[in-house]
Design an enzyme around this catalytic site. Structure first.
Site, PDB file in Angstrom:
ATOM      1  N   GLY A   1       0.641  -5.141   0.707  1.00  0.00           N
ATOM      2  CA  GLY A   1      -0.601  -5.419  -0.417  1.00  0.00           C
ATOM      3  C   GLY A   1      -0.391  -5.897  -1.710  1.00  0.00           C
TER       4      GLY A   1
ATOM      5  N   GLU B   1       4.355  -5.528   7.138  1.00  0.00           N
ATOM      6  CA  GLU B   1       3.520  -4.586   7.785  1.00  0.00           C
ATOM      7  C   GLU B   1       4.011  -4.506   9.279  1.00  0.00           C
ATOM      8  OE1 GLU B   1       2.363  -6.854   5.605  1.00  0.00           O
ATOM      9  OE2 GLU B   1       0.823  -6.075   4.308  1.00  0.00           O
TER      10      GLU B   1
ATOM     11  N   GLU C   1      -0.424  -9.580  -1.105  1.00  0.00           N
ATOM     12  CA  GLU C   1      -1.889  -9.808  -0.689  1.00  0.00           C
ATOM     13  C   GLU C   1      -2.649  -9.978  -2.060  1.00  0.00           C
ATOM     14  OE1 GLU C   1      -1.904  -6.801   2.116  1.00  0.00           O
ATOM     15  OE2 GLU C   1      -2.931  -8.107   3.626  1.00  0.00           O
TER      16      GLU C   1
ATOM     17  N   ALA D   1       0.990  -1.332  -0.012  1.00  0.00           N
ATOM     18  CA  ALA D   1      -0.071   0.018   0.211  1.00  0.00           C
ATOM     19  C   ALA D   1       0.930   1.277   0.166  1.00  0.00           C
ATOM     20  CB  ALA D   1      -0.722  -0.198   1.091  1.00  0.00           C
TER      21      ALA D   1
HETATM   22  N1  T1G Z   1       4.908   3.434  -0.197  1.00  0.00           N
HETATM   23  C1  T1G Z   1       5.060   4.614  -0.502  1.00  0.00           C
HETATM   24  N2  T1G Z   1       6.444   4.891  -1.044  1.00  0.00           N
HETATM   25  C2  T1G Z   1       7.234   4.008  -0.770  1.00  0.00           C
HETATM   26  C3  T1G Z   1       6.806   2.404  -0.432  1.00  0.00           C
HETATM   27  C4  T1G Z   1       5.410   2.374  -0.285  1.00  0.00           C
HETATM   28  N3  T1G Z   1       5.091   1.325   0.157  1.00  0.00           N
HETATM   29  N4  T1G Z   1       7.917   1.783  -0.581  1.00  0.00           N
HETATM   30  C5  T1G Z   1       8.732   2.482  -0.982  1.00  0.00           C
HETATM   31  N5  T1G Z   1       8.422   3.545  -1.105  1.00  0.00           N
HETATM   32  C6  T1G Z   1       9.257   4.773  -1.845  1.00  0.00           C
HETATM   33  C7  T1G Z   1      10.578   5.148  -0.733  1.00  0.00           C
HETATM   34  O1  T1G Z   1      10.134   5.919   0.186  1.00  0.00           O
HETATM   35  C8  T1G Z   1      11.625   5.690  -1.809  1.00  0.00           C
HETATM   36  O2  T1G Z   1      11.026   6.927  -2.023  1.00  0.00           O
HETATM   37  C9  T1G Z   1      11.292   4.818  -3.225  1.00  0.00           C
HETATM   38  O3  T1G Z   1       9.859   4.322  -2.850  1.00  0.00           O
HETATM   39  C10 T1G Z   1      12.139   3.871  -3.075  1.00  0.00           C
HETATM   40  O4  T1G Z   1      12.429   3.144  -1.982  1.00  0.00           O
HETATM   41  C11 T1G Z   1      -2.414  -3.206   2.816  1.00  0.00           C
HETATM   42  C12 T1G Z   1      -1.062  -1.938   4.661  1.00  0.00           C
HETATM   43  C13 T1G Z   1      10.276  -2.309  -1.817  1.00  0.00           C
HETATM   44  C14 T1G Z   1      12.045  -3.249  -0.847  1.00  0.00           C
HETATM   45  O5  T1G Z   1       6.273  -2.006   3.846  1.00  0.00           O
HETATM   46  O6  T1G Z   1      10.745  -2.269   1.422  1.00  0.00           O
HETATM   47  O7  T1G Z   1       1.207  -2.790   2.169  1.00  0.00           O
HETATM   48  O8  T1G Z   1      12.831   8.142  -1.141  1.00  0.00           O
HETATM   49  O9  T1G Z   1      14.597   3.473  -1.678  1.00  0.00           O
HETATM   50  O10 T1G Z   1      16.077   0.281  -1.741  1.00  0.00           O
HETATM   51  O11 T1G Z   1      -1.545  -4.964   4.107  1.00  0.00           O
HETATM   52  O12 T1G Z   1      11.122   0.428  -0.832  1.00  0.00           O
HETATM   53  O13 T1G Z   1      12.963   8.022  -3.460  1.00  0.00           O
HETATM   54  O14 T1G Z   1      11.386   9.530  -2.352  1.00  0.00           O
HETATM   55  O15 T1G Z   1      13.378   1.672  -0.336  1.00  0.00           O
HETATM   56  O16 T1G Z   1      14.802  -0.629  -3.951  1.00  0.00           O
HETATM   57  C15 T1G Z   1       4.073  -2.777   3.142  1.00  0.00           C
HETATM   58  C16 T1G Z   1       8.157  -0.801   2.055  1.00  0.00           C
HETATM   59  C17 T1G Z   1       3.041  -1.451   2.914  1.00  0.00           C
HETATM   60  C18 T1G Z   1       7.587  -2.294   1.609  1.00  0.00           C
HETATM   61  C19 T1G Z   1      12.443  -1.301  -2.545  1.00  0.00           C
HETATM   62  N6  T1G Z   1       5.267  -2.600   2.143  1.00  0.00           N
HETATM   63  N7  T1G Z   1       9.148  -0.737   0.978  1.00  0.00           N
HETATM   64  O17 T1G Z   1      13.709  -0.961  -1.808  1.00  0.00           O
HETATM   65  O18 T1G Z   1      14.004   1.422  -2.761  1.00  0.00           O
HETATM   66  S1  T1G Z   1       1.855  -1.519   4.148  1.00  0.00           S
HETATM   67  C20 T1G Z   1       6.412  -2.222   2.582  1.00  0.00           C
HETATM   68  C21 T1G Z   1      10.250  -1.349   0.785  1.00  0.00           C
HETATM   69  C22 T1G Z   1       0.640  -2.378   3.288  1.00  0.00           C
HETATM   70  C23 T1G Z   1      -1.253  -3.962   3.047  1.00  0.00           C
HETATM   71  C24 T1G Z   1      -0.148  -2.945   3.931  1.00  0.00           C
HETATM   72  C25 T1G Z   1      11.396  -0.843  -0.198  1.00  0.00           C
HETATM   73  C26 T1G Z   1      11.513  -1.761  -1.415  1.00  0.00           C
HETATM   74  P1  T1G Z   1      12.232   8.001  -2.316  1.00  0.00           P
HETATM   75  P2  T1G Z   1      13.612   2.525  -1.502  1.00  0.00           P
HETATM   76  P3  T1G Z   1      14.671   0.144  -2.578  1.00  0.00           P
END
Ligand code: T1G
Length: 695
Positions: A109, A132, A112, A70
């Site tokens: 997400g 999460e 999921e 998400a």
């Molecule tokens: N939402 C918004 N921005 C995100 C994002 C996300 N989920 N993931 C990454 N970014 C942005 C990050 O801030 C950075 O921005 C750019 O993308 C590159 O990220 C409903 C509720 C995917 C392994 O927790 O683990 O889903 O700094 O530098 O090293 O049940 O990003 O360039 O402006 O980290 O290649 C669950 C979080 C959400 C994954 C990539 N998902 N992201 O790593 O790049 S909650 C996560 C990561 C959810 C559901 C629930 C990593 C990555 P900027 P990066 P990277």
């Protein structure tokens, strides 16, 4: 048919090829499920259901990764329809086979969505997970209910409560993916979708879950909560996964959604989301974004000890050409053995293949003396922590290294300006302070002197990105950021000993606060002799009025350096840490010498005094412009010193606790503890004005 994102571009498109259609999500940088993506995905899957020409569909993503979750940036806003669970339920309910084509990461997400598809194909390098809990949340779109239906309760408990991703091979073994693509991912996924046409649909939500017996379940849940060290999400996630065995899918999803919405408003989730973005924001230092880093591919490391070999491994893992030098064959051989031992352990644990180990061992060369470093782009010293030794080495390197080569020191707290002054090129000198074990710990303090060139600092930031490290740029002071704060709160911990606490009580209170280990257990692990040398170095300049506790000195004088000598603040029998009456006697005797009547000290008092010491020193570091931003301090303390991320770091938490109460603590200590404990100017000003560190 498809929604548009704020930029006006359709993030989801349906290619209605027959018999297998393609839904492509394209929402850079990580295909997060923004509102427009959710709306586009729902519209596309509904069209698939309606269009008689379409008999199956593949869901794929543009760019380097499948849906990474998400959109975390939306969490502070009111949720907008369509909600992800509804979109995901529509995918699973589709009357035609839906196959996910996964590259990069399918997280949160994204995982999921994949779970609700009727089959999943992944690239060999892909990974899937439900992280999460690392954001203080639980999966909010069916993950806690569908994952156990696909891979069983035990495996689902592990993945959902740890948040760890699994690589494609493990996902295949678990049953989380059906195939690993041998070449063209989308073609392989289309082939599988075609095979499923006319077959009974394999809806994950319709599968049952084999229950776990109540005793095992509650024991596992208790173990998960204990391991969470105060974070609430893992325990909640465990409860939901265990529910999957006893509830129909929609009932379980209703409970999951309720928990998710609660946690999304929690302080812990706000703190963890702050931590998530802060560790990315530190990469961007104001004023450096247009500075070109120098090219670095050949790296030299002087010193093959624990730090030097760890740094070498970190660079070899990131694909650099590495050369380690020492002064003797014996030291070099010992270093080579250290490196081989780390990689052999990684092969034994299945973390890397033997081929990968051999490739990395080949990337590391060894030599005697510094003359073999003349072709290096960067040289890092990790030799004995003595200023004259380092100055002599940098004089030598200055003569050997070509112009443009960067000279870096891994010193923990020596004055890098004095090291730089030993060379003819102070602009090329920088501190790269790694944390042990250097190939594991992600924090990297990049220490700039007043002479360090901007492109050298920019090179440090670029190196950190390639090393997958989290960099914090700071200026020179004793201990830089982390060690300076650590030594300050260690002092406060020793005052608590004199006033009535014992080492294991202080450690227990801070472990209850959320630190992985208390300061005395950490000292025993690191070795008391390191700080003893520092205290002796600082002794001539120490303010005689400062409240100085000599218990640690007396332990060192008795040869008690910690685990490595079998005794320090604790004694160690067979590796087990035990309270030592000898230390208790030393502590009590210290109270008598100070003329203090010992008293019982609560965990609350220990925690609030240590936190106040940390916040006050952090404010001084900000006031002296050692770092530019509060988030720099928070990131150092979370990633280098175990400050609980679910508290967001000391300054993020200080906003929540209230600066007035922290200032009151600090003022009380200043009256008791004398010089060095005065409140920081910015703490006084912020407490008075109500200005927050994070407005
Ligand atoms: N939402 C918004 N921005 C995100 C994002 C996300 N989920 N993931 C990454 N970014 C942005 C990050 O801030 C950075 O921005 C750019 O993308 C590159 O990220 C409903 C509720 C995917 C392994 O927790 O683990 O889903 O700094 O530098 O090293 O049940 O990003 O360039 O402006 O980290 O290649 C669950 C979080 C959400 C994954 C990539 N998902 N992201 O790593 O790049 S909650 C996560 C990561 C959810 C559901 C629930 C990593 C990555 P900027 P990066 P990277």
């Amino acid at each position: 048919m498809t929604a548009t994102s704020p930029e006006g571009v359709d993030p989801v498109r349906l290619v209605s090829t027959s018999p297998v259609a393609l839904i492509e999500i394209d929402n850079p940088p990580v295909n997060a499920t923004s509102q427009a993506v959710r709306a586009g995905l729902l519209a596309a899957i509904q069209e698939v259901g309606r269009n008689p020409q379409i008999e199956a569909v593949v869901i794929a993503c543009a760019g380097k990764t499948f849906v990474a979750g998400a959109d975390i940036r939306e969490f502070g806003q009111t949720p907008r329809e369509p909600h992800l669970p509804d979109v995901i339920n529509a995918i699973e309910a589709c009357s035609k086979p839906v196959v996910a084509a996964i590259q990069g990461t399918a997280l949160g997400g994204g995982c999921e969505i994949a779970l609700a598809c009727h089959a999943r194909v992944a690239e060999p390098g892909a990974s899937l997970g439900l992280p999460e809990v690392k954001l203080g949340l639980v999966p909010g779109a069916g993950g806690t209910q569908r994952l156990p239906r696909l891979i069983g309760l035990e495996a689902a408990l592990d993945l959902v409560t740890s948040g760890r991703p699994v690589k494609a091979q493990e996902a295949l073994r678990l049953g989380l993916v059906d195939r690993i693509s041998s070449g063209d991912l989308r073609q392989d996924a289309t082939e599988l979708a075609r095979e499923l046409i006319g077959q009974p649909l394999r809806r994950t939500g319709e599968r049952s879950v084999v229950a776990m017996d109540a005793e095992t379940a509650s024991a596992k849940a208790a173990e998960i909560r204990k391991k969470a060290r105060g974070a609430e999400a893992p325990g909640k996630a465990a409860e939901l996964v265990l529910l999957a065995a006893g509830l129909p899918l929609q009932d379980g999803m209703a409970r999951e959604r309720e928990t998710f919405l609660d946690l999304r408003c929690s302080e812990q989730s706000a703190a963890l989301r702050h931590a998530f973005f802060a560790e990315r924001e530190v990469m961007r230092l104001p004023g450096l974004d247009s500075v070109e880093p120098r090219r670095v591919q050949k790296v030299g490391i002087v010193g093959a000890g624990t730090m030097g070999s760890g740094i070498a491994i970190a660079f070899a893992d990131a694909g650099f050409d590495v050369r380690i030098v020492e002064t003797s064959e014996q030291a070099l051989t010992a270093g080579q053995a250290r490196v081989a031992d780390v990689y052999d352990k990684q092969v034994a644990s299945g973390r890397i293949t033997a081929a990968a180990r051999d490739e990395r061992l080949r990337a590391i060369g060894y030599a005697i003396g510094t003359s073999s470093l003349s072709d290096r782009d960067l040289v890092i010293e990790a030799v004995f922590e003595d200023l004259e030794v380092k100055r002599a080495l940098f004089r030598d390197l200055d003569a050997v290294l070509p112009p443009g080569t960067i000279l870096a020191t891994n010193t923990s707290y020596l004055d890098i300006s004095l090291i730089a002054d030993a060379t003819s090129r102070p602009a090329d000198v920088v501190g790269l302070h790694f944390f042990s074990p250097a190939h594991v710990m992600r924090l990297l303090e990049i220490v700039r002197t007043d002479a360090t060139a901007a492109d050298v600092v920019a090179t440090g930031l670029a190196l950190a990105k390639r090393l997958r490290k989290i960099p914090v740029v700071c200026r020179v002071c004793d201990g830089f950021v982390g060690n300076r704060i650590l030594s300050r709160y260690r002092q406060q911990a020793e005052y608590l000993l004199e006033e009535g606490a014992l080492p294991h009580e202080v450690d227990a209170a801070l472990e209850a606060f959320g630190f992985p280990m208390g300061p005395f257990a950490v000292s025993d692990l690191a070795g008391l002799d390191i700080n003893w040398a520092r205290r002796k170095r600082l002794a001539p300049t120490r303010d005689p009025r400062e409240r100085y506790v000599d218990i640690a000195d007396r332990l060192c004088e008795a040869g008690r350096f910690g685990r490595k000598t079998g005794a320090g603040w604790y004694r160690y029998e067979g590796g087990k840490r035990e309270v030592d009456p000898v230390v208790t006697a030393l502590v009590e005797e210290s109270s008598q010498r100070r003329g203090l009547t010992r008293r019982a000290i609560s965990a609350d008092e220990i925690q609030s005094r240590i936190r106040a010491a940390i916040v006050n020193e952090a404010c001084k570091i900000l006031d002296e412009r050692i770092v530019e931003r509060p988030l720099d301090v928070d990131v150092v303390m979370m990633h280098g010193y175990g400050y609980p991320a679910w508290r967001g770091g000391p300054l993020f938490e200080a906003d929540r606790v209230g600066l007035q109460s922290i200032l009151a603590q600090v003022q009380e200590r200043a009256a008791q503890d004398g010089p060095g404990w005065e409140p920081a100017d910015s703490l006084i000003n912020r407490a008075a004005s109500g200005a927050k560190f994070y407005p």
